[in-house]
Design a protein around this motif. Sequence first.
Motif, short mmCIF file in Angstrom:
data_model
loop_
_atom_site.label_atom_id
_atom_site.label_comp_id
_atom_site.label_asym_id
_atom_site.label_seq_id
_atom_site.Cartn_x
_atom_site.Cartn_y
_atom_site.Cartn_z
N LEU A 366 -18.92 5.88 -21.45
CA LEU A 366 -19.60 7.13 -21.08
C LEU A 366 -18.62 8.09 -20.41
N LYS A 367 -17.73 7.48 -19.58
CA LYS A 367 -16.79 8.31 -18.83
C LYS A 367 -15.79 8.99 -19.75
N TYR A 368 -15.33 8.24 -20.76
CA TYR A 368 -14.24 8.75 -21.60
C TYR A 368 -14.75 9.26 -22.95
N MET A 369 -15.94 9.86 -22.97
CA MET A 369 -16.45 10.44 -24.23
C MET A 369 -17.09 11.79 -23.94
N ASP A 370 -17.25 12.51 -25.02
CA ASP A 370 -17.97 13.78 -24.91
C ASP A 370 -19.44 13.40 -25.11
N LYS A 371 -20.20 13.44 -24.00
CA LYS A 371 -21.56 12.86 -24.05
C LYS A 371 -22.46 13.55 -25.06
N GLU A 372 -22.20 14.85 -25.29
CA GLU A 372 -23.10 15.58 -26.20
C GLU A 372 -23.11 14.97 -27.60
N ASN A 373 -21.91 14.54 -28.05
CA ASN A 373 -21.83 13.93 -29.39
C ASN A 373 -21.58 12.42 -29.30
N ILE A 391 -18.47 -3.59 -27.43
CA ILE A 391 -18.94 -2.23 -27.13
C ILE A 391 -18.01 -1.27 -27.87
N ASN A 392 -18.62 -0.47 -28.77
CA ASN A 392 -17.88 0.52 -29.56
C ASN A 392 -18.26 1.91 -29.09
N ASP A 393 -17.29 2.80 -29.04
CA ASP A 393 -17.68 4.19 -28.74
C ASP A 393 -16.88 5.15 -29.59
N ASN A 394 -17.28 6.40 -29.58
CA ASN A 394 -16.53 7.42 -30.33
C ASN A 394 -15.87 8.38 -29.36
N GLY A 395 -15.38 7.79 -28.23
CA GLY A 395 -14.78 8.61 -27.19
C GLY A 395 -13.34 9.01 -27.47
#
Length: 459
Positions: A366-373, A391-395
């Motif tokens: 959450l910290k290292y991503m653009d929360k809007e997308n 845990i995968n993210d698109n950050g």
Amino acid sequence: MTFFRKQNSIIIGGIVLILAVTLFASVNQYIRIDSVYPINDIRAEINDMRYEIEQGSYPPSDYAYLVFDLSGKVLYADDAWKISTGDTVVVEEMLQQDKSFLRAYEGYLKTSFVLRGKDNACNGFAVYLIPEKVINKQKYTEDLLRCFLPVGGGILLSCIVLIIYSSFINRRILSPLRQIGISAQAIIKGDYNIEVQRVYDEELKKNEVGELTYSFELMRDELKAKQLSEQSLRKAQQELMSCISHDLRTPISTIKAYTEGIRDGVIVEGMNQQDYTRIILEKTNVLEKMITDLLEYSNTQLNKMEINRTEIYFRDYALEIARELRIYVTQYGVKFFCEIMDENLIVKIDPKRITEVLYNLVENSLKYMDKENGQMTLSARIADGVASLHINDNGMGICAEDIPYVFDRFYRAEKSRSSDIPGSGLGLSICKYIVDQHGGEIYCKSQKNNGSEFWFTLS
Ligand code: ADP
């Protein structure tokens, strides 16, 4: 020191053997030499004159001689003889070493040889006077030489063996020990860079000093690595202190400003009191997370973190945590997906601690991503009987050069350090500690600007 003890025994045994054999040879010589009458050698020496004397010429000699025929008529006499040419002597007497001769020629011995004529028949004798001291001197020198030669050779050989062995000892023991001493002195002063000649040769490694050098070098490498890691830790701690002070101050200043705004009834245009309290709450959460991280970290350092593992069904746990995380993540407007396998497995974990790991990973995402997308996926998998959570993210992702260090304490990747994202650099090291305590492994796969995947196994 079994190797050197063996070597020493061989060398000492060898030297004792050499000395014993040569001493025996010397004693043997001594006994034999004693029985050899040295006048024989003198006789052999003067025998060379026989032909000339037989021919009637009387060459000069080192030893006075007398020549007479079978009738006793003296044909030639050197001055040392108390007989002159033309005198007549008793043949038998002349050829004997009797008392009257010893009295007349004190300090002399005689030796004689037969003279032969053309028909090889005896036609006279030559008798030589040999001074006793010459015989004794010759005998003494020879004796000395003959006796001493074997034992002298033995001593020489032993010395050579000792010299070779001491150079071997110097190369194999003293020199490495000297080097170890120098290096140890340097280590005491904090310098871990003085190398001791490394022992790579298998043969050398077989002896104890080789082994010692080898172990010493391992120890030095270890100490050096520790020193380097302590230095980098100290540097990281210093950096952390300044980061933490900064990171703590920022939310505190915000909280203070917004609280004062509410107190004084001064609210920025476009915002209301609820926005203010939301921001205050958010900043308080940041502070809480940082303080929790610090506390947890000190617990891991003191090995005081409590971990109570119980056997639970992995699928049931995954479904439960997925439900919880969905609520947590979606409140930030981030899309949450989950993929949970159908099969089930009993795992022995501390669900509270594993949940803490997942929250850490999710909060990082959450910290290292653009929360809007923002998008995040939780996957629970079982492969070859091993359970894992992902845990995968698109950050913003992590640069390749930072990836190996993200689990190190106090490490913050370049991007997060330079941006204004608060953090202690401890979250992932705490995750690693908890996973380690469960006997699992934690991994990171990421690409700059292309999201990240963190996952860990549970055994
Ligand atoms: P921090 O408190 O700085 O987040 P962590 O130990 O949790 O400390 O993470 C270490 C570093 O790893 C972070 O500073 C960040 O640079 C990087 N990192 C961790 N998770 C992510 C992620 N999901 N996306 C991008 N970078 C991450």
